[in-house]
Design a protein around this motif. Structure first.
Motif, PDB file in Angstrom:
ATOM      1  N   ILE A 101       0.836  -1.206   0.000  1.00  0.00           N
ATOM      2  CA  ILE A 101       0.000   0.000   0.000  1.00  0.00           C
ATOM      3  C   ILE A 101       0.870   1.255   0.000  1.00  0.00           C
ATOM      4  O   ILE A 101       0.549   2.246  -0.659  1.00  0.00           O
ATOM      5  CB  ILE A 101      -0.970  -0.029   1.199  1.00  0.00           C
ATOM      6  N   ARG A 102       1.976   1.204   0.727  1.00  0.00           N
ATOM      7  CA  ARG A 102       2.915   2.341   0.687  1.00  0.00           C
ATOM      8  C   ARG A 102       3.459   2.528  -0.727  1.00  0.00           C
ATOM      9  O   ARG A 102       3.649   3.661  -1.192  1.00  0.00           O
ATOM     10  CB  ARG A 102       4.059   2.125   1.681  1.00  0.00           C
ATOM     11  N   ALA A 103       3.690   1.423  -1.427  1.00  0.00           N
ATOM     12  CA  ALA A 103       4.169   1.515  -2.807  1.00  0.00           C
ATOM     13  C   ALA A 103       3.112   2.154  -3.704  1.00  0.00           C
ATOM     14  O   ALA A 103       3.436   2.937  -4.604  1.00  0.00           O
ATOM     15  CB  ALA A 103       4.541   0.128  -3.320  1.00  0.00           C
ATOM     16  N   VAL A 104       1.857   1.851  -3.448  1.00  0.00           N
ATOM     17  CA  VAL A 104       0.771   2.495  -4.192  1.00  0.00           C
ATOM     18  C   VAL A 104       0.808   3.994  -3.960  1.00  0.00           C
ATOM     19  O   VAL A 104       0.745   4.797  -4.897  1.00  0.00           O
ATOM     20  CB  VAL A 104      -0.595   1.923  -3.767  1.00  0.00           C
ATOM     21  N   GLN A 105       0.925   4.393  -2.701  1.00  0.00           N
ATOM     22  CA  GLN A 105       0.884   5.811  -2.351  1.00  0.00           C
ATOM     23  C   GLN A 105       2.094   6.575  -2.890  1.00  0.00           C
ATOM     24  O   GLN A 105       2.000   7.767  -3.191  1.00  0.00           O
ATOM     25  CB  GLN A 105       0.802   5.970  -0.826  1.00  0.00           C
ATOM     26  N   LYS A 106       3.222   5.899  -3.029  1.00  0.00           N
ATOM     27  CA  LYS A 106       4.447   6.566  -3.495  1.00  0.00           C
ATOM     28  C   LYS A 106       4.568   6.584  -5.019  1.00  0.00           C
ATOM     29  O   LYS A 106       5.382   7.347  -5.565  1.00  0.00           O
ATOM     30  CB  LYS A 106       5.676   5.873  -2.900  1.00  0.00           C
ATOM     31  N   SER A 107       3.804   5.762  -5.710  1.00  0.00           N
ATOM     32  CA  SER A 107       3.969   5.636  -7.159  1.00  0.00           C
ATOM     33  C   SER A 107       3.604   6.932  -7.868  1.00  0.00           C
ATOM     34  O   SER A 107       2.678   7.636  -7.483  1.00  0.00           O
ATOM     35  CB  SER A 107       3.116   4.479  -7.692  1.00  0.00           C
ATOM     36  N   SER A 108       4.355   7.246  -8.907  1.00  0.00           N
ATOM     37  CA  SER A 108       4.126   8.480  -9.667  1.00  0.00           C
ATOM     38  C   SER A 108       3.941   8.221 -11.158  1.00  0.00           C
ATOM     39  O   SER A 108       3.691   9.149 -11.922  1.00  0.00           O
ATOM     40  CB  SER A 108       5.293   9.452  -9.466  1.00  0.00           C
ATOM     41  N   LYS A 109       4.069   6.963 -11.570  1.00  0.00           N
ATOM     42  CA  LYS A 109       3.880   6.607 -12.971  1.00  0.00           C
ATOM     43  C   LYS A 109       2.857   5.484 -13.069  1.00  0.00           C
ATOM     44  O   LYS A 109       2.763   4.644 -12.164  1.00  0.00           O
ATOM     45  CB  LYS A 109       5.204   6.165 -13.600  1.00  0.00           C
ATOM     46  N   PRO A 110       2.078   5.452 -14.155  1.00  0.00           N
ATOM     47  CA  PRO A 110       1.020   4.445 -14.281  1.00  0.00           C
ATOM     48  C   PRO A 110       1.508   3.009 -14.097  1.00  0.00           C
ATOM     49  O   PRO A 110       0.860   2.222 -13.415  1.00  0.00           O
ATOM     50  CB  PRO A 110       0.491   4.668 -15.700  1.00  0.00           C
ATOM     51  N   GLU A 111       2.671   2.675 -14.674  1.00  0.00           N
ATOM     52  CA  GLU A 111       3.163   1.303 -14.593  1.00  0.00           C
ATOM     53  C   GLU A 111       3.470   0.919 -13.147  1.00  0.00           C
ATOM     54  O   GLU A 111       3.123  -0.176 -12.689  1.00  0.00           O
ATOM     55  CB  GLU A 111       4.416   1.127 -15.452  1.00  0.00           C
ATOM     56  N   ALA A 112       4.104   1.835 -12.420  1.00  0.00           N
ATOM     57  CA  ALA A 112       4.449   1.563 -11.025  1.00  0.00           C
ATOM     58  C   ALA A 112       3.184   1.452 -10.170  1.00  0.00           C
ATOM     59  O   ALA A 112       3.096   0.585  -9.285  1.00  0.00           O
ATOM     60  CB  ALA A 112       5.362   2.658 -10.484  1.00  0.00           C
ATOM     61  N   TYR A 113       2.234   2.336 -10.427  1.00  0.00           N
ATOM     62  CA  TYR A 113       0.987   2.298  -9.659  1.00  0.00           C
ATOM     63  C   TYR A 113       0.282   0.963  -9.883  1.00  0.00           C
ATOM     64  O   TYR A 113      -0.139   0.301  -8.918  1.00  0.00           O
ATOM     65  CB  TYR A 113       0.076   3.457 -10.076  1.00  0.00           C
ATOM     66  N   LYS A 114       0.134   0.557 -11.129  1.00  0.00           N
ATOM     67  CA  LYS A 114      -0.609  -0.661 -11.444  1.00  0.00           C
ATOM     68  C   LYS A 114       0.087  -1.909 -10.911  1.00  0.00           C
ATOM     69  O   LYS A 114      -0.577  -2.854 -10.459  1.00  0.00           O
ATOM     70  CB  LYS A 114      -0.831  -0.749 -12.951  1.00  0.00           C
ATOM     71  N   GLU A 115       1.402  -1.905 -10.920  1.00  0.00           N
ATOM     72  CA  GLU A 115       2.140  -3.037 -10.362  1.00  0.00           C
ATOM     73  C   GLU A 115       1.959  -3.109  -8.850  1.00  0.00           C
ATOM     74  O   GLU A 115       1.777  -4.197  -8.280  1.00  0.00           O
ATOM     75  CB  GLU A 115       3.629  -2.911 -10.706  1.00  0.00           C
ATOM     76  N   ALA A 116       1.971  -1.944  -8.185  1.00  0.00           N
ATOM     77  CA  ALA A 116       1.761  -1.909  -6.735  1.00  0.00           C
ATOM     78  C   ALA A 116       0.350  -2.377  -6.388  1.00  0.00           C
ATOM     79  O   ALA A 116       0.151  -3.095  -5.406  1.00  0.00           O
ATOM     80  CB  ALA A 116       2.007  -0.502  -6.205  1.00  0.00           C
ATOM     81  N   VAL A 117      -0.617  -1.992  -7.193  1.00  0.00           N
ATOM     82  CA  VAL A 117      -1.992  -2.431  -6.954  1.00  0.00           C
ATOM     83  C   VAL A 117      -2.112  -3.942  -7.109  1.00  0.00           C
ATOM     84  O   VAL A 117      -2.761  -4.614  -6.298  1.00  0.00           O
ATOM     85  CB  VAL A 117      -2.962  -1.711  -7.921  1.00  0.00           C
ATOM     86  N   ARG A 118      -1.471  -4.492  -8.130  1.00  0.00           N
ATOM     87  CA  ARG A 118      -1.493  -5.949  -8.311  1.00  0.00           C
ATOM     88  C   ARG A 118      -0.923  -6.643  -7.083  1.00  0.00           C
ATOM     89  O   ARG A 118      -1.452  -7.677  -6.637  1.00  0.00           O
ATOM     90  CB  ARG A 118      -0.694  -6.348  -9.566  1.00  0.00           C
ATOM     91  N   GLU A 119       0.123  -6.071  -6.509  1.00  0.00           N
ATOM     92  CA  GLU A 119       0.735  -6.667  -5.319  1.00  0.00           C
ATOM     93  C   GLU A 119      -0.232  -6.608  -4.137  1.00  0.00           C
ATOM     94  O   GLU A 119      -0.364  -7.578  -3.380  1.00  0.00           O
ATOM     95  CB  GLU A 119       2.030  -5.938  -4.978  1.00  0.00           C
ATOM     96  N   VAL A 120      -0.922  -5.493  -3.961  1.00  0.00           N
ATOM     97  CA  VAL A 120      -1.890  -5.392  -2.860  1.00  0.00           C
ATOM     98  C   VAL A 120      -2.934  -6.491  -2.974  1.00  0.00           C
ATOM     99  O   VAL A 120      -3.276  -7.143  -1.975  1.00  0.00           O
ATOM    100  CB  VAL A 120      -2.585  -4.011  -2.861  1.00  0.00           C
ATOM    101  N   PHE A 121      -3.421  -6.739  -4.171  1.00  0.00           N
ATOM    102  CA  PHE A 121      -4.495  -7.696  -4.348  1.00  0.00           C
ATOM    103  C   PHE A 121      -4.042  -9.152  -4.249  1.00  0.00           C
ATOM    104  O   PHE A 121      -4.878 -10.062  -4.345  1.00  0.00           O
ATOM    105  CB  PHE A 121      -5.224  -7.445  -5.669  1.00  0.00           C
TER     106      PHE A 121
END
Length: 325
Positions: A292-312
């Motif tokens: 979730i911290r990775a989601v909050q820190k992400s600034s690019k679409p690819e990083a955000y989507k990868e962090a979201v996949r990890e959360v799920f």
């Protein structure tokens, strides 16, 4: 029981409402984030867009107005009437310093005389309209500025006017959203109020709902905000016992992302919206703090989507309520 969705600035706008209604549809009435009239008497583009009928098809929406000026209130109502609205809600609960220092929101509760003059001015104008054109008005309020004892005088003012209902968040402004809601004060208000009363505070799970409704068996209206943002399946779970599934949360997340992208056009703006959502949505996932911290820190679409996949990839857990602390 009637269920209301609380107005939450930057969260429960028309994109959110449409996604929620399509996926879960358990809300009887949606309350729009507050509109702020100005001396120029022109609403912001965002505010106009949020209450536009074409953006709220099939949704029972009550616009909320943040003001302490009876004339501005009526002018805003007239603007809304042109778009088909005849019911509004007055924000007397917002605890933000930028609002309170202007004697608006919960700040108006600290000046009962001005509160009464504001309501009197508006209802005098409202009563001058033909009966079929008058506006139905509710208030969303706190118990006061500093002490719950302030609400006795505040409620006596509400009782003098023809309000549709009084939505009570049983905290004072000084508490913001901290501590446990004052159920004792709410119970006294429920008995003394001449209008229908709605409870609003900290319904995070079924146990919270049962605690409130068993204590107040005559209560017929519940407004939920943060609890639904965190768990969009909460009302269904209250009604049927069926808990939200991880697959549903993923579809819910993706629909919101796509909706915000279609509305805003720029993914950097979507990130702001989604990170606000994750502040609540993240409560569902066990041992997912790092992701979730990775989601909050992400600034690019690819990083955000990868962090979201990890959360799920993490399991769901039950969201704990404030009453259980």
């Amino acid at each position: 029981m009637q269920f209301y969705l609380a107005p939450m600035e930057a969260v429960t706008g028309f994109v959110y409402r449409n996604v929620y209604e399509e996926m879960f549809g358990e809300i009887d009435t949606y309350f729009a984030p507050f509109i702020t009239p100005t001396q120029k008497k022109i609403l912001k583009t965002r505010e106009r867009k949020d209450v536009a009928p074409e953006n709220n098809v099939g949704i029972r929406l009550v616009p909320q107005i943040l003001t302490n000026d009876a004339e501005q209130m009526m002018e805003t109502c007239m603007f809304l009437a042109e778009r088909g609205y005849r019911e509004v809600n007055i924000n007397l609960g917002c605890p933000a310093a930028t609002v309170v220092t202007k004697c608006k929101g919960s700040g108006l509760l600290g000046n009962p005389k001005r509160l009464e003059e504001f309501l009197a001015g508006f209802f005098t104008a409202n009563d001058s309209l033909p009966a079929e054109e008058r506006f139905r008005v509710s208030v969303k309020t706190r118990l006061g500025m500093e002490e719950a004892s302030e609400f006795e005088e505040i409620l006596s003012i509400y009782n003098r006017f023809p309000l549709e209902e009084v939505i009570i968040h049983p905290r004072v402004r000084a508490e913001f959203y901290n501590g446990v809601p004052n159920l004792e004060a709410f119970g006294k208000a429920l008995e003394a109020c001449k209008h229908p009363v709605c409870y609003n505070a900290d319904i995070w799970n079924v146990q919270d709902y049962r605690l409130v409704t068993e204590r107040f068996p005559t209560l017929e209206r519940i407004m939920i905000g943060r609890g639904i943002i965190a768990n969009p399946g909460l009302i269904r779970e209250i009604k049927t016992g069926e808990r939200v599934r991880k697959e549903e949360l993923r579809v819910y997340h993706d629909a919101l992302y796509d909706g915000y992208l279609a509305d805003l056009g720029a993914e950097k703006d979507v990130f702001y919206k989604m990170k606000e959502l994750w502040f609540y949505l993240g409560r569902n996932f066990a041992d997912a703090d790092k992701a979730i911290r990775a989601v909050q820190k992400s600034s690019k679409p690819e990083a955000y989507k990868e962090a979201v996949r990890e959360v799920f990839t993490h399991d769901l857990k039950e969201i704990k309520g404030v009453f259980q602390c």
